[in-house]
Write a protein that holds these residues in place. Structure first.
Motif, PDB file in Angstrom:
ATOM      1  N   ARG A 423       0.913  -1.341  -0.002  1.00  0.00           N
ATOM      2  CA  ARG A 423       0.150   0.032   0.128  1.00  0.00           C
ATOM      3  C   ARG A 423       0.831   1.220   0.198  1.00  0.00           C
ATOM      4  NH1 ARG A 423      -4.918  -0.542   4.043  1.00  0.00           N
ATOM      5  NH2 ARG A 423      -5.894   0.302   2.260  1.00  0.00           N
ATOM      6  N   SER A 424       0.506   2.359  -0.923  1.00  0.00           N
ATOM      7  CA  SER A 424       1.301   3.487  -1.012  1.00  0.00           C
ATOM      8  C   SER A 424       0.821   4.761  -0.887  1.00  0.00           C
ATOM      9  CB  SER A 424       2.306   3.413  -2.151  1.00  0.00           C
ATOM     10  OG  SER A 424       1.450   3.458  -3.233  1.00  0.00           O
ATOM     11  N   VAL A 425       1.462   5.950  -0.432  1.00  0.00           N
ATOM     12  CA  VAL A 425       0.794   7.059  -0.648  1.00  0.00           C
ATOM     13  C   VAL A 425       1.812   7.985  -1.164  1.00  0.00           C
ATOM     14  CG1 VAL A 425      -0.546   6.981   1.505  1.00  0.00           C
ATOM     15  CG2 VAL A 425       1.824   7.913   1.728  1.00  0.00           C
ATOM     16  N   ALA A 426       1.470   9.017  -1.857  1.00  0.00           N
ATOM     17  CA  ALA A 426       2.392   9.868  -2.570  1.00  0.00           C
ATOM     18  C   ALA A 426       2.124  11.319  -2.618  1.00  0.00           C
ATOM     19  CB  ALA A 426       2.458   9.349  -4.171  1.00  0.00           C
ATOM     20  N   GLY A 427       3.240  12.062  -2.571  1.00  0.00           N
ATOM     21  CA  GLY A 427       3.074  13.585  -2.438  1.00  0.00           C
ATOM     22  C   GLY A 427       4.009  14.381  -3.235  1.00  0.00           C
ATOM     23  N   THR A 428       3.942  15.626  -3.602  1.00  0.00           N
ATOM     24  CA  THR A 428       4.655  16.568  -4.046  1.00  0.00           C
ATOM     25  C   THR A 428       4.699  17.838  -3.523  1.00  0.00           C
ATOM     26  OG1 THR A 428       4.982  17.335  -6.229  1.00  0.00           O
ATOM     27  CG2 THR A 428       2.783  17.490  -5.383  1.00  0.00           C
ATOM     28  N   LEU A 429       5.427  18.864  -3.962  1.00  0.00           N
ATOM     29  CA  LEU A 429       5.597  20.217  -3.289  1.00  0.00           C
ATOM     30  C   LEU A 429       5.086  21.167  -4.278  1.00  0.00           C
ATOM     31  CD1 LEU A 429       9.232  20.333  -1.900  1.00  0.00           C
ATOM     32  CD2 LEU A 429       7.245  19.787  -0.652  1.00  0.00           C
ATOM     33  N   ASN A 431       4.783  25.076  -5.621  1.00  0.00           N
ATOM     34  CA  ASN A 431       5.588  25.997  -5.432  1.00  0.00           C
ATOM     35  C   ASN A 431       6.761  26.056  -4.669  1.00  0.00           C
ATOM     36  OD1 ASN A 431       3.548  27.612  -6.742  1.00  0.00           O
ATOM     37  ND2 ASN A 431       2.559  27.964  -4.787  1.00  0.00           N
ATOM     38  N   HIS A 432       7.568  24.479  -4.973  1.00  0.00           N
ATOM     39  CA  HIS A 432       8.706  24.359  -4.165  1.00  0.00           C
ATOM     40  C   HIS A 432       8.799  24.303  -2.603  1.00  0.00           C
ATOM     41  CE1 HIS A 432      10.266  24.473  -8.438  1.00  0.00           C
ATOM     42  NE2 HIS A 432       9.905  25.663  -8.307  1.00  0.00           N
ATOM     43  N   SER A 433       7.806  24.351  -2.200  1.00  0.00           N
ATOM     44  CA  SER A 433       7.733  24.469  -0.644  1.00  0.00           C
ATOM     45  C   SER A 433       6.409  23.947   0.189  1.00  0.00           C
ATOM     46  CB  SER A 433       7.982  25.778  -0.218  1.00  0.00           C
ATOM     47  OG  SER A 433       6.961  26.809  -0.567  1.00  0.00           O
ATOM     48  N   GLN A 434       5.545  23.717  -0.451  1.00  0.00           N
ATOM     49  CA  GLN A 434       3.984  23.377  -0.021  1.00  0.00           C
ATOM     50  C   GLN A 434       3.957  21.954  -0.143  1.00  0.00           C
ATOM     51  OE1 GLN A 434       1.220  25.875  -1.728  1.00  0.00           O
ATOM     52  NE2 GLN A 434       2.476  27.869  -1.269  1.00  0.00           N
ATOM     53  N   PRO A 435       3.867  21.055   1.028  1.00  0.00           N
ATOM     54  CA  PRO A 435       3.571  19.624   0.769  1.00  0.00           C
ATOM     55  C   PRO A 435       2.240  19.449   0.362  1.00  0.00           C
ATOM     56  CG  PRO A 435       4.610  20.203   2.762  1.00  0.00           C
ATOM     57  CD  PRO A 435       4.272  21.574   2.464  1.00  0.00           C
ATOM     58  N   ARG A 436       1.846  18.438  -0.496  1.00  0.00           N
ATOM     59  CA  ARG A 436       0.566  18.064  -0.867  1.00  0.00           C
ATOM     60  C   ARG A 436       0.442  16.630  -1.220  1.00  0.00           C
ATOM     61  NH1 ARG A 436      -3.175  21.509  -3.520  1.00  0.00           N
ATOM     62  NH2 ARG A 436      -2.231  23.027  -2.156  1.00  0.00           N
ATOM     63  N   LYS A 444      -6.246   8.895  -6.764  1.00  0.00           N
ATOM     64  CA  LYS A 444      -5.734  10.284  -6.897  1.00  0.00           C
ATOM     65  C   LYS A 444      -6.555  11.046  -6.085  1.00  0.00           C
ATOM     66  CE  LYS A 444      -2.913   9.354 -10.251  1.00  0.00           C
ATOM     67  NZ  LYS A 444      -1.310   9.130 -10.026  1.00  0.00           N
ATOM     68  N   VAL A 445      -5.959  11.810  -5.167  1.00  0.00           N
ATOM     69  CA  VAL A 445      -6.472  12.845  -4.430  1.00  0.00           C
ATOM     70  C   VAL A 445      -5.568  13.805  -3.875  1.00  0.00           C
ATOM     71  CG1 VAL A 445      -6.141  11.319  -2.302  1.00  0.00           C
ATOM     72  CG2 VAL A 445      -7.636  13.146  -2.018  1.00  0.00           C
ATOM     73  N   GLU A 446      -5.992  15.085  -4.062  1.00  0.00           N
ATOM     74  CA  GLU A 446      -5.300  16.182  -3.591  1.00  0.00           C
ATOM     75  C   GLU A 446      -5.571  16.808  -2.343  1.00  0.00           C
ATOM     76  OE1 GLU A 446      -4.451  19.240  -6.366  1.00  0.00           O
ATOM     77  OE2 GLU A 446      -3.457  17.787  -8.182  1.00  0.00           O
ATOM     78  N   ALA A 447      -4.780  16.807  -1.313  1.00  0.00           N
ATOM     79  CA  ALA A 447      -5.026  17.350  -0.124  1.00  0.00           C
ATOM     80  C   ALA A 447      -4.051  17.813   0.697  1.00  0.00           C
ATOM     81  CB  ALA A 447      -5.753  16.266   0.666  1.00  0.00           C
ATOM     82  N   ASP A 448      -3.954  18.754   1.455  1.00  0.00           N
ATOM     83  CA  ASP A 448      -3.048  19.331   2.314  1.00  0.00           C
ATOM     84  C   ASP A 448      -3.324  18.471   3.554  1.00  0.00           C
ATOM     85  OD1 ASP A 448      -2.046  21.524   1.132  1.00  0.00           O
ATOM     86  OD2 ASP A 448      -3.960  22.610   1.765  1.00  0.00           O
ATOM     87  N   LEU A 449      -1.889  17.857   4.233  1.00  0.00           N
ATOM     88  CA  LEU A 449      -2.036  17.186   5.519  1.00  0.00           C
ATOM     89  C   LEU A 449      -1.680  18.073   6.774  1.00  0.00           C
ATOM     90  CD1 LEU A 449      -0.244  13.863   4.229  1.00  0.00           C
ATOM     91  CD2 LEU A 449      -2.889  14.173   4.306  1.00  0.00           C
ATOM     92  N   THR A 450      -2.861  18.460   7.282  1.00  0.00           N
ATOM     93  CA  THR A 450      -2.542  19.515   8.449  1.00  0.00           C
ATOM     94  C   THR A 450      -3.742  19.211   9.199  1.00  0.00           C
ATOM     95  OG1 THR A 450      -2.252  21.641   8.988  1.00  0.00           O
ATOM     96  CG2 THR A 450      -3.711  21.288   7.302  1.00  0.00           C
ATOM     97  N   GLY A 451      -3.269  19.651  10.744  1.00  0.00           N
ATOM     98  CA  GLY A 451      -4.196  19.633  11.658  1.00  0.00           C
ATOM     99  C   GLY A 451      -5.067  18.290  12.217  1.00  0.00           C
ATOM    100  N   HIS A 452      -6.185  18.546  12.493  1.00  0.00           N
ATOM    101  CA  HIS A 452      -7.050  17.423  12.460  1.00  0.00           C
ATOM    102  C   HIS A 452      -7.987  17.201  11.271  1.00  0.00           C
ATOM    103  CE1 HIS A 452      -6.722  17.447  16.927  1.00  0.00           C
ATOM    104  NE2 HIS A 452      -6.840  18.560  17.002  1.00  0.00           N
ATOM    105  N   MET A 453      -7.839  15.787  11.103  1.00  0.00           N
ATOM    106  CA  MET A 453      -8.587  15.392   9.727  1.00  0.00           C
ATOM    107  C   MET A 453      -9.465  13.996  10.058  1.00  0.00           C
ATOM    108  SD  MET A 453      -5.599  15.942   6.785  1.00  0.00           S
ATOM    109  CE  MET A 453      -6.601  16.394   5.595  1.00  0.00           C
ATOM    110  N   LEU A 454     -10.191  13.857   8.855  1.00  0.00           N
ATOM    111  CA  LEU A 454     -11.023  12.578   8.992  1.00  0.00           C
ATOM    112  C   LEU A 454     -10.957  11.984   7.507  1.00  0.00           C
ATOM    113  CD1 LEU A 454     -13.391  11.026  10.485  1.00  0.00           C
ATOM    114  CD2 LEU A 454     -15.133  12.566   9.323  1.00  0.00           C
ATOM    115  N   TYR A 455     -10.628  10.646   7.768  1.00  0.00           N
ATOM    116  CA  TYR A 455     -10.357  10.004   6.544  1.00  0.00           C
ATOM    117  C   TYR A 455     -11.545   8.815   6.496  1.00  0.00           C
ATOM    118  CZ  TYR A 455      -8.294   5.720   4.196  1.00  0.00           C
ATOM    119  OH  TYR A 455      -8.188   4.514   3.440  1.00  0.00           O
ATOM    120  N   VAL A 456     -12.297   8.671   5.233  1.00  0.00           N
ATOM    121  CA  VAL A 456     -13.309   7.866   5.317  1.00  0.00           C
ATOM    122  C   VAL A 456     -13.184   7.230   3.678  1.00  0.00           C
ATOM    123  CG1 VAL A 456     -15.906   7.765   4.779  1.00  0.00           C
ATOM    124  CG2 VAL A 456     -14.735   9.592   6.374  1.00  0.00           C
ATOM    125  N   VAL A 457     -13.212   6.115   3.757  1.00  0.00           N
ATOM    126  CA  VAL A 457     -13.425   5.140   2.635  1.00  0.00           C
ATOM    127  C   VAL A 457     -14.870   4.708   2.381  1.00  0.00           C
ATOM    128  CG1 VAL A 457     -12.834   3.281   1.031  1.00  0.00           C
ATOM    129  CG2 VAL A 457     -11.085   4.327   2.566  1.00  0.00           C
TER     130      VAL A 457
END
Length: 525
Positions: A423-429, A431-436, A444-457
């Protein structure tokens, strides 16, 4: 010349080492917070034990402070986020008292087996109640080890020397490492059913809190004896008392409590209960070891810039730092995400860098992934000791680099081998500085990983988003951002929500009952 303040009582060898390394040192203990604030601005380093509270207010007054060194493991008395914001390195000595704590657990096991405290009191009272104290042998008994890391592995070694059988529950324990230790790797329910003695050696996290709950204590063998020298909160103290009173639990020994100092507890004066005041690290040798280690680490940092056992910064040169740090932030978030979303045996972690990510120093990236990954299970991990802890747990680390760009100019992929496959996850930067985040378990899903989050399948079907939003709204939980992804129309879909506050276990349980939901889990970054 750098200047360090030792603000808690510490072995004299610490001050000696500072001076030998060219660091000026003052030993001023017992100061109130206001008194400490008045003098802390003079110092480049602050060496502490558990008494000094390094709060935001102290850090604001510490205008020259560069490093805080905790002689010991726990850093609950240090405001690490505020220290990071101030650019202050926070170090601890996570392995200085491992043997001492392990030996204390073994000592309490013997005390329970032979009812030594009560026998001592009775004998000194002149009663000579020889027939009252019928103990049990530990030879041939089964010891259940919850947590087989640094301290747990030492306990296992000592128990095997006593001719005990050792079974261990630890999600990070590989079959190869279990064989090396000479223990049998089992699931928690198997351990509970088989163990004559149970000892805990795991940090207190959301996953381990009340791991010996009322439900799990009921699954134990009648007459089991329980030892906790790790963290208060791993054992449900009320349920433990009920088990002792009923006779289902044959004895318990706690060195740690939910509330400390434990001046009062319903467990006190309960038959077959032994307590000690958090003595796991209280030996002369351990106190000397942690004092020497913290002085050496702090002196190295202040004199040469070397970083060891830091909890909030990686090992980096000044030239590398500006370019590598955004990648490290991305890597740590991806590692944390994998750690929070996977369970079971985790024998292998793969870190795959693509495109521009291959051009930077890979070691801090790998360390950041492992730190994020392991931090979901242990509170002593950092980017320096994460590779060591992974190796200790038998986790295989694979690094792959693909210089050719794919869909993104730069990409980091973290994959784990689990019982369910890779199982894998992938991310990019951005503007060369903002993790996504850009991919989650093949979706495929674009999201900022920050603070409290809820993950639902969930099953991709009309009306689901409305039902989910209604459930959160009725619970008074505000949604910050809403991220969606799916494999195909009508297939499996993923929802990632950033929330203004943490969701309760009750709300998670309710979300899982919504039509179409396959799984739901709270995340924190």
């Amino acid at each position: 010349m750098p200047k360090v303040l030792i603000s808690d009582k510490m072995d004299p060898k610490a001050a000696q080492i500072f001076r030998e390394r060219g660091v000026e040192v003052d030993e001023i203990t017992g100061k109130t917070p206001e008194e400490l604030k008045a003098i802390i601005g003079q110092y480049d380093g602050l060496a502490i034990r558990s008494s000094t509270k390094v709060t935001r207010e102290i850090l604001d007054a510490a205008t020259n402070l560069k490093v805080v060194g905790r002689a010991g493991i726990g850093v609950d008395n240090v405001d690490i986020p505020s220290a990071s914001a101030k650019g202050v390195v926070v170090m601890n000595t996570p392995f200085g008292n491992s043997i001492t704590t392990a030996e204390h657990a073994i000592a309490l096991m013997f005390a329970l087996a032979r009812d030594l405290p009560e026998a001592d009191k009775s004998t000194q009272a002149g009663k000579w109640e020889k027939n009252r104290f019928m103990g049990v042998e530990v030879t041939g008994k089964t010891l259940g080890l919850i947590g087989a890391g640094n301290i747990g592995s030492i306990v296992a070694d000592r128990a095997l020397g006593l001719k005990m059988k050792v079974v261990a529950f630890d999600p990070f324990l590989s079959p190869e490492r279990a064989m090396e230790l000479g223990v049998e790797k089992v699931e928690l329910d198997q351990l509970l059913a088989r163990a004559d003695f149970i000892t805990l050696h795991t940090p207190l996290t959301d996953q381990t809190r009340n791991i010996l709950s009322a439900e799990n204590l009921a699954k134990t063998k009648k007459g089991v004896r329980i030892i906790n020298c790790a963290r208060g909160g791993l054992v449900d103290e009320a349920a433990l008392k009920e088990g002792l009173d009923s006779g289902h639990i044959g004895g318990a020994a706690l060195d740690v409590f939910v509330q400390e100092p434990a001046k009062e507890s319903p467990l006190f004066n309960t038959p077959n209960f032994i307590s000690t005041p958090h003595l796991g690290a209280s030996t002369n040798e351990a106190q000397v070891n942690v004092a020497i280690q913290v002085a050496e680490q702090m002196a190295d940092y202040l004199v040469t810039g070397g970083v060891t056992n830091a909890l909030n910064v990686p090992s980096l040169t000044a030239e590398e730092a500006p370019r590598v740090k955004p990648y490290m932030e991305l890597a740590e978030k991806l590692g944390s995400l994998v750690g929070q979303l996977t369970t079971g045996d985790l024998p292998r972690v793969s870190i795959h860098s693509e495109g521009a990510a291959t051009e930077v120093n890979q070691k801090p990236i790998v360390s950041a992934v492992l730190a994020g990954f392991l931090r979901t299970q242990t509170d002593t991990v950092n980017m320096v000791n994460a590779p060591f802890l992974a190796k200790e747990r038998g986790i295989e680390i694979r690094e792959v680099k693909t210089e050719k760009e794919g869909d993104y100019h730069t990409l980091i992929r973290v994959s784990v081998k689990t019982d369910l496959g890779e199982r894998s996850v992938a991310g990019t930067l951005f503007n060369h500085s903002q993790p996504r985040l850009v991919e989650l378990f093949g979706i495929k899903v674009e999201a900022d990983l920050t603070g409290h989050m809820l993950y639902v399948v969930n099953e991709d079907a009309p009306g689901f988003i409305g039902r989910l939003g209604t459930a959160l709204g009725e619970a008074g939980v505000n949604i910050g951002t809403f991220h969606l992804g799916r494999r195909e129309a009508g297939g499996e879909a993923v929802v990632l929500l950033s929330l203004d506050e943490a969701v309760t276990p009750e709300l998670i349980a309710h979300v899982r009952t919504l039509p179409g939901v396959k799984t739901a889990r709270a995340l924190k970054f």
